[in-house]
Design a protein around this motif. Structure first.
Motif, short mmCIF file in Angstrom:
data_model
loop_
_atom_site.label_atom_id
_atom_site.label_comp_id
_atom_site.label_asym_id
_atom_site.label_seq_id
_atom_site.Cartn_x
_atom_site.Cartn_y
_atom_site.Cartn_z
N VAL A 278 14.15 -5.49 -3.26
CA VAL A 278 14.44 -6.80 -3.84
C VAL A 278 13.70 -6.95 -5.17
CG1 VAL A 278 14.25 -9.30 -3.49
CG2 VAL A 278 14.85 -7.80 -1.56
N GLY A 279 12.45 -6.51 -5.21
CA GLY A 279 11.70 -6.57 -6.47
C GLY A 279 10.20 -6.55 -6.27
N ASP A 280 9.50 -6.53 -7.40
CA ASP A 280 8.04 -6.62 -7.39
C ASP A 280 7.66 -8.03 -6.98
OD1 ASP A 280 7.82 -3.98 -8.24
OD2 ASP A 280 7.69 -4.54 -10.35
N ALA A 281 6.48 -8.14 -6.33
CA ALA A 281 6.10 -9.44 -5.78
C ALA A 281 4.59 -9.60 -5.74
CB ALA A 281 6.68 -9.57 -4.37
N VAL A 282 4.17 -10.85 -5.57
CA VAL A 282 2.75 -11.18 -5.39
C VAL A 282 2.61 -12.20 -4.28
CG1 VAL A 282 2.07 -10.66 -7.76
CG2 VAL A 282 2.82 -12.97 -7.18
N GLY B 216 -6.17 -6.03 -6.80
CA GLY B 216 -5.17 -6.42 -5.80
C GLY B 216 -3.99 -5.48 -5.77
N ASP B 217 -4.13 -4.32 -6.43
CA ASP B 217 -3.02 -3.36 -6.57
C ASP B 217 -3.50 -1.98 -6.10
OD1 ASP B 217 -1.05 -1.56 -7.45
OD2 ASP B 217 -0.65 -2.71 -9.26
N TRP B 218 -2.94 -1.48 -5.00
CA TRP B 218 -3.32 -0.19 -4.43
C TRP B 218 -3.14 0.95 -5.43
CZ3 TRP B 218 -6.23 2.05 -1.13
CH2 TRP B 218 -5.96 3.32 -0.63
N PHE B 219 -2.16 0.85 -6.30
CA PHE B 219 -1.91 1.90 -7.27
C PHE B 219 -2.83 1.81 -8.50
CE2 PHE B 219 2.77 2.55 -5.83
CZ PHE B 219 2.33 3.21 -4.70
N GLY C 56 0.81 -1.22 0.00
CA GLY C 56 0.00 0.00 0.00
C GLY C 56 0.84 1.26 0.00
N THR C 57 0.63 2.10 1.00
CA THR C 57 1.30 3.40 1.04
C THR C 57 2.80 3.30 1.25
OG1 THR C 57 0.94 3.70 3.43
CG2 THR C 57 -0.80 4.51 1.94
N LEU C 58 3.31 2.15 1.68
CA LEU C 58 4.75 1.96 1.86
C LEU C 58 5.48 1.66 0.55
CD1 LEU C 58 4.67 -0.12 5.15
CD2 LEU C 58 5.79 2.09 4.87
N ARG C 59 4.73 1.38 -0.51
CA ARG C 59 5.36 1.11 -1.81
C ARG C 59 6.08 2.35 -2.32
NH1 ARG C 59 0.88 -1.67 -5.46
NH2 ARG C 59 2.55 -1.49 -7.01
N HIS D 281 -0.60 -7.37 -5.12
CA HIS D 281 0.61 -6.91 -5.80
C HIS D 281 1.35 -5.96 -4.88
CE1 HIS D 281 -0.54 -8.56 -9.72
NE2 HIS D 281 -1.77 -8.34 -9.29
N GLY D 282 2.67 -6.09 -4.83
CA GLY D 282 3.45 -5.22 -3.99
C GLY D 282 4.93 -5.32 -4.30
N GLU D 283 5.73 -4.97 -3.31
CA GLU D 283 7.18 -4.94 -3.45
C GLU D 283 7.81 -5.58 -2.21
OE1 GLU D 283 6.51 -0.57 -5.44
OE2 GLU D 283 7.57 -0.71 -3.53
#
Length: 135
Positions: A36-40, A126-129, A16-19, A63-65
């Motif tokens: 490290v990278g994008d992740a699910v 599933g993606d905050w953005f 979320g907002t930490l991305r 979806h996140g990082e």
């Protein structure tokens, strides 16, 4: 949760907002977390207004990082996410396997208390953005 030494870096999955680019971008913490990278990971994302909450598991994908963090950053994240030792805080700190670049990595994930999202809309992507709502 497994104990860890004070010097061993850990991984955290942020959704979320930490991305990167979010209102609480994790890069503002010190020592600076290493991306490290994008992740699910399996879970459902909920809209709480200014920020999201996720409930792990199920058929949907978050979806996140993933970032490598120190214990100092982990403690700061615990405060930000209002984690309580007795499990009654806004978020619960979990450990789970997250897929980063096809590899499975053990990560901390801050999961919202399920009762706090009972009236919230889900974010279908599933993606905050990339918010698109259901419910």
């Amino acid at each position: 949760m497994m104990p860890h030494s004070r010097s061993t870096p850990r991984h955290v999955f942020v959704y979320g907002t930490l991305r990167a680019g979010g209102s609480n971008d994790i890069a503002r913490f010190r020592p600076r977390p290493e991306r490290v990278g994008d992740a699910v990971v399996a879970g459902t994302l909920y809209d709480l207004g200014a920020y999201p909450g996720a409930v792990l598991g199920g058929d949907d994908v978050l979806h996140g990082e993933v970032y490598r963090i120190t214990q100092e950053v982990e403690a700061a994240l615990d405060r930000l996410e209002e984690v309580a030792d007795d499990g009654t805080g806004e978020y619960i700190k979990r450990e789970c396997e997250v897929v980063v670049g096809g590899e499975s990595v053990e990560c901390l994930v801050y999961e919202i208390q399920p009762a706090r999202v009972s009236e919230s809309r889900t974010i279908a992507s599933g993606d905050w953005f990339r918010r698109d709502f259901h419910g």
